[in-house]
Design a protein around this motif. Sequence first.
Motif, short mmCIF file in Angstrom:
data_model
loop_
_atom_site.label_atom_id
_atom_site.label_comp_id
_atom_site.label_asym_id
_atom_site.label_seq_id
_atom_site.Cartn_x
_atom_site.Cartn_y
_atom_site.Cartn_z
N MET A 121 0.92 -1.06 -0.05
CA MET A 121 -0.05 -0.02 -0.07
C MET A 121 1.04 1.29 -0.04
N ARG A 122 1.71 1.47 -1.03
CA ARG A 122 2.50 2.73 -1.10
C ARG A 122 1.83 3.87 -1.21
N LEU A 127 0.47 8.88 1.48
CA LEU A 127 -0.20 9.95 1.86
C LEU A 127 -0.03 10.10 3.53
N GLN A 128 -0.21 9.00 4.17
CA GLN A 128 0.01 8.92 5.46
C GLN A 128 1.07 9.92 5.92
N GLN A 133 3.60 14.88 8.22
CA GLN A 133 4.58 15.94 8.04
C GLN A 133 3.90 17.31 7.90
N ALA A 134 2.59 17.27 7.24
CA ALA A 134 2.39 18.69 7.05
C ALA A 134 0.82 18.57 7.11
N PRO A 135 0.22 18.69 8.52
CA PRO A 135 -1.17 18.46 8.75
C PRO A 135 -2.04 19.50 8.16
N LEU A 302 6.87 8.57 -1.08
CA LEU A 302 6.59 7.63 -2.00
C LEU A 302 7.96 6.97 -2.28
N ARG A 303 8.82 7.30 -2.43
CA ARG A 303 10.24 6.82 -2.61
C ARG A 303 10.65 5.98 -1.52
#
Length: 306
Positions: A121-122, A127-128, A133-135, A302-303
């Motif tokens: 589930m990349r 997204l998580q 990191q950026a709420p 993602l990476r």
Amino acid sequence: MATTRMHFSGQLSDLDLRHLRVFKTVVESGGFAAAEAELNVTGSAISQSMSDLEKRLGFKLCNRGRSGFSLTEAGRQTYDNTLELLASLDTFRSQINAIHSYLKGEFRIGITDNLITMRRMRIVHSLQSLKRQAPEVTINIRMLPPNEIEKGVLNGVFHIGMVPKFRTCPGLDYYPIYDEQWGLYCGEVHPLFSVADAELKVSDVEALDAVEAAYAQPESIREQYARFKTSAIASDREGTAFLIMTGCFVGFLPTHYAEGWVEQGVMRRLLPEEFGFVVEYVAITRPSDMNNMILTSYLEGLRVTK
């Protein structure tokens, strides 16, 4: 009496930007009625906004009536310029956010349907990571066919897209994310559902009525479909699943998508060693969007997500 031609003048106001965003949504929705649901406003409000924008610009943007919705030549040029303007505003916002050492704004993603059942589930995990990191970033996801996602990334509607890599388009960067295994399936009321693997013959399977995919695919995959007698066409994998479950057709589905039905005993995969292929999924972006700090942060997540 001579007519005075109006020209756009003065400062670009917040109201102008709101009207331009309404215009952009109307164009991408294909008309006023379809844009109502997207904008969550009445048709009369949209009509008033478009009328005010046309007066402000000094020319007609679109034709609407019984013949349907269409852009004028000036409207097409204005739409292209609007995309550039709004993309520039996104970039400016992202750069200013970086100065304040936090990320804030909207992150728009286009995703092809039915990837949620992938075990790796990349997309979910990246997204998580972005949200943690950026709420204050607003995540906006739209599910669309691959060609519409490619178009959306190219014209700035999406910051990033998740699509099968059936081709490469100039102006896009590609980041591998998944290899998706596909197999050939039949439903529980199909005549071959209860036939033992040892008794199945390739020639018998190839003689069956099959569902063909309506979307573009590379030649290597088309060769697999060409082995069968096509008697149904589906625009997506859900349509294929519906037809398989009738018991009248066999069809190709991603193994992760079909897995639940196989476990329930309502689908069966046929001759896995003989019928199947792999589809590579990629994330796509525009090189010009790499100044967007939200996109950069998401790609980093993602990476590193496995």
